[in-house]
Design a protein around this motif. Structure first.
Motif, PDB file in Angstrom:
ATOM      1  N   ALA A   5       0.776  -1.347   0.076  1.00 29.63           N
ATOM      2  CA  ALA A   5       0.129   0.022   0.034  1.00 29.63           C
ATOM      3  C   ALA A   5       1.091   1.214   0.020  1.00 29.63           C
ATOM      4  O   ALA A   5       2.009   1.294   0.213  1.00 29.63           O
ATOM      5  CB  ALA A   5      -0.773  -0.069   1.274  1.00 29.63           C
ATOM      6  N   LYS A   6       0.226   2.310  -0.464  1.00 30.73           N
ATOM      7  CA  LYS A   6       0.890   3.770  -0.315  1.00 30.73           C
ATOM      8  C   LYS A   6      -0.141   4.428   0.310  1.00 30.73           C
ATOM      9  O   LYS A   6      -1.433   4.361   0.066  1.00 30.73           O
ATOM     10  CB  LYS A   6       1.437   4.430  -1.510  1.00 30.73           C
ATOM     11  N   GLY A   7       0.202   5.525   1.048  1.00 30.13           N
ATOM     12  CA  GLY A   7      -0.749   6.444   1.464  1.00 30.13           C
ATOM     13  C   GLY A   7      -0.003   7.248   2.731  1.00 30.13           C
ATOM     14  O   GLY A   7       0.550   6.465   3.939  1.00 30.13           O
ATOM     15  N   SER A   8      -0.193   8.527   2.858  1.00 32.20           N
ATOM     16  CA  SER A   8       0.476   9.275   3.774  1.00 32.20           C
ATOM     17  C   SER A   8      -0.524  10.762   4.161  1.00 32.20           C
ATOM     18  O   SER A   8      -0.683  11.041   5.281  1.00 32.20           O
ATOM     19  CB  SER A   8       1.790   9.738   3.397  1.00 32.20           C
ATOM     20  N   GLY A   9      -0.962  11.372   3.071  1.00 32.55           N
ATOM     21  CA  GLY A   9      -1.950  12.178   3.527  1.00 32.55           C
ATOM     22  C   GLY A   9      -3.263  12.274   2.321  1.00 32.55           C
ATOM     23  O   GLY A   9      -3.288  11.230   1.636  1.00 32.55           O
ATOM     24  N   MET A  10      -4.025  13.240   2.453  1.00 35.57           N
ATOM     25  CA  MET A  10      -5.265  13.241   1.854  1.00 35.57           C
ATOM     26  C   MET A  10      -6.072  11.767   1.811  1.00 35.57           C
ATOM     27  O   MET A  10      -6.519  10.985   1.410  1.00 35.57           O
ATOM     28  CB  MET A  10      -5.209  13.448   0.443  1.00 35.57           C
ATOM     29  N   ILE A  11      -6.091  11.584   3.435  1.00 38.43           N
ATOM     30  CA  ILE A  11      -6.528  10.203   3.810  1.00 38.43           C
ATOM     31  C   ILE A  11      -7.828  10.306   4.637  1.00 38.43           C
ATOM     32  O   ILE A  11      -7.525  11.039   5.789  1.00 38.43           O
ATOM     33  CB  ILE A  11      -5.620   9.433   4.173  1.00 38.43           C
ATOM     34  N   ILE A  18       4.537  20.395   5.296  1.00 39.26           N
ATOM     35  CA  ILE A  18       4.425  19.533   3.877  1.00 39.26           C
ATOM     36  C   ILE A  18       3.390  19.915   2.959  1.00 39.26           C
ATOM     37  O   ILE A  18       3.411  20.109   1.727  1.00 39.26           O
ATOM     38  CB  ILE A  18       4.147  17.896   4.429  1.00 39.26           C
ATOM     39  N   ASN A  19       2.201  20.162   3.588  1.00 38.80           N
ATOM     40  CA  ASN A  19       1.173  20.640   2.642  1.00 38.80           C
ATOM     41  C   ASN A  19       1.081  22.025   2.326  1.00 38.80           C
ATOM     42  O   ASN A  19       0.533  22.421   1.365  1.00 38.80           O
ATOM     43  CB  ASN A  19      -0.048  20.194   3.369  1.00 38.80           C
ATOM     44  N   ALA A  20       1.704  22.880   3.039  1.00 36.84           N
ATOM     45  CA  ALA A  20       1.930  24.177   2.608  1.00 36.84           C
ATOM     46  C   ALA A  20       2.751  24.353   1.448  1.00 36.84           C
ATOM     47  O   ALA A  20       2.754  25.431   0.606  1.00 36.84           O
ATOM     48  CB  ALA A  20       2.574  25.003   3.813  1.00 36.84           C
ATOM     49  N   GLU A  21       3.773  23.475   1.154  1.00 41.54           N
ATOM     50  CA  GLU A  21       4.802  23.347   0.069  1.00 41.54           C
ATOM     51  C   GLU A  21       4.574  22.290  -0.627  1.00 41.54           C
ATOM     52  O   GLU A  21       5.546  22.233  -1.615  1.00 41.54           O
ATOM     53  CB  GLU A  21       6.229  23.481   0.824  1.00 41.54           C
ATOM     54  N   TYR A  22       3.475  21.744  -0.865  1.00 40.89           N
ATOM     55  CA  TYR A  22       3.510  20.359  -1.856  1.00 40.89           C
ATOM     56  C   TYR A  22       3.813  20.854  -3.069  1.00 40.89           C
ATOM     57  O   TYR A  22       4.090  19.955  -3.734  1.00 40.89           O
ATOM     58  CB  TYR A  22       1.908  19.923  -1.436  1.00 40.89           C
ATOM     59  N   THR A  23       3.304  21.701  -3.706  1.00 39.90           N
ATOM     60  CA  THR A  23       3.618  22.092  -5.042  1.00 39.90           C
ATOM     61  C   THR A  23       4.461  23.380  -5.442  1.00 39.90           C
ATOM     62  O   THR A  23       5.056  23.484  -6.628  1.00 39.90           O
ATOM     63  CB  THR A  23       2.208  22.399  -6.039  1.00 39.90           C
ATOM     64  N   THR A  24       4.891  23.918  -4.304  1.00 38.51           N
ATOM     65  CA  THR A  24       5.923  24.975  -4.647  1.00 38.51           C
ATOM     66  C   THR A  24       7.724  24.486  -4.100  1.00 38.51           C
ATOM     67  O   THR A  24       8.313  25.464  -4.311  1.00 38.51           O
ATOM     68  CB  THR A  24       5.416  26.158  -3.786  1.00 38.51           C
TER      69      THR A  24
END
Length: 379
Positions: free
Chosen positions: A163-169, A373-379
């Motif tokens: 499995a994979k999964g860490s965020g958006m869960i 992590i989520n503040a910088e996810y795409t930047t």
């Protein structure tokens, strides 16, 4: 970890991830495999999910699985649908199978076109083998470690999960990418009859951040090359799924602790699930766990809005095996309990005293690292 009989896997770094880490994985089914599948309830589901549902409705057997990470291929319009179909074609060509016998999956950033050209160039570099670990690494996104689990059955059959999964869960379906492989001989009808309940009791009881992904799916595949006892088989499947669910919760983005919530005495199983998930998913309780604060009021409040039926004056709550609420406040050593909460796993046990329903749920603490992590996810 090695796959059961009838399966080979491999992976490569095709260049989808800027990091250069592995991002493309394939599993070959040496015999057409029976399968069962559940997928996200998110209305913005990615093309791979929609395609998987279509294959599932046609009751076909499968001969392969292909997963890319680093790109969700979601919200990419008609081009995304074509790109997902091309992903299946490329994997089918590599495996020597029909495109309609290959299940696709993508995970990563939403809204970015899938770089199919990179996959076309990279897929031929994959070397198929019985070891599952390279595939397990290639499907990761913000995960910090691979997630694998295994159960062996009398007679030699095995159940192996990845499995994979860490965020958006968050509980809506199966809340991640999760795949179980077995060589046990199990009819496809039986797989499809029982798999949703397994996912509901395990993967659906994981919550990290309250967000349901657009690409989530969980599936089980059977090569049918070994005999196995049906009862023992489903016990093994449940144990592998439960173990993977716990691993996912423990590896939540920025997580330092696994939160386990066990509810007993609920009006029914449905109420038990609601109550357990509400506590495991409470942002206030997750923050308290991070700070080692035995603030039982946050647990009781989460139970109160969960939708579960109970009378507060009948409820008992224990934290790290210490009773902290029993129909009302009870005295406890706050300093000692705070120290006990510094463990890698924080366990909440609740008795609603309203019936016979029981369930577990798993989450993680809410940390400053999750925000980063989520503040910088795409930047």
């Amino acid at each position: 970890m090695y796959l059961p009989k009838g399966f080979l896997a491999g992976a490569t770094a095709s260049g989808i991830k800027p990091s250069g880490k592995p991002d493309l994985g394939v599993v070959s089914f040496l015999e057409p495999a029976g399968w069962a599948f559940v997928a996200t309830t998110n209305r913005a589901a990615a093309p791979c999910v929609l395609r998987g549902r279509n294959l599932y409705s046609r009751d076909v057997l499968l001969q392969g699985l292909v997963v890319n990470s680093g790109n969700a291929n979601c919200a990419t319009g008609e081009q995304g649908v074509r790109d997902d179909a091309r992903l299946a074609e490329l994997a089918a060509g590599f495996l020597g199978a029909a495109a309609d016998s290959v299940l696709t999956a993508s995970t990563g950033v939403i809204g970015v076109p899938l770089p199919v050209g990179k996959i076309e160039k990279g897929i031929g570099n994959i070397k198929l083998q019985s070891e599952l670990d390279p595939f397990a690494e290639a499907i990761l996104t913000t995960d910090t470690r691979v997630k694998l689990s295994e159960q062996r059955l009398p007679g030699g059959a095995r159940v192996v999960g990845v499995a994979k999964g860490s965020g958006m869960i968050h509980p809506q379906m199966a809340t991640m990418l999760a795949y179980l492989f077995t060589d046990a001989l199990v009819p496809q009808e039986e797989l499809r009859r029982n798999w949703p309940a397994v996912a509901h009791d395990t993967f659906n009881q994981v919550t990290v951040d309250g967000d349901t992904s657009t690409n989530d799916m969980a599936a089980i595949f059977s090569s049918g090359l070994s005999e196995a006892d049906g009862v023992l088989f489903w016990e093994a499947v449940r144990e592998v799924a439960r173990d993977l669910a716990r691993q996912i919760a423990a590896d939540g983005e920025g997580a330092e602790k696994l939160i386990t919530v066990r509810v007993a005495g609920a009006y029914d199983v449905s109420d038990a699930r609601l109550a357990a998930r509400a506590v495991a998913g409470s942002a206030l309780w997750k923050a308290a766990v991070h700070g080692n604060d035995p603030n039982w009021g946050r647990i009781l409040a989460a139970l109160g809005y969960s939708g579960a039926r109970f009378e507060p004056e009948r409820v008992s709550i224990s934290l790290q095996e210490t009773v902290i609420y029993d129909g009302g406040a009870v005295p406890f050593n706050g300093v000692a309990l705070s120290q006990a909460m510094q463990a890698a796993e924080v366990v909440v046990e609740i008795d609603l005293r309203a019936g016979d329903g029981a369930a577990e749920s798993w989450g993680c603490d809410l940390t400053e690292e999750y925000v980063r992590i989520n503040a910088e996810y795409t930047t």
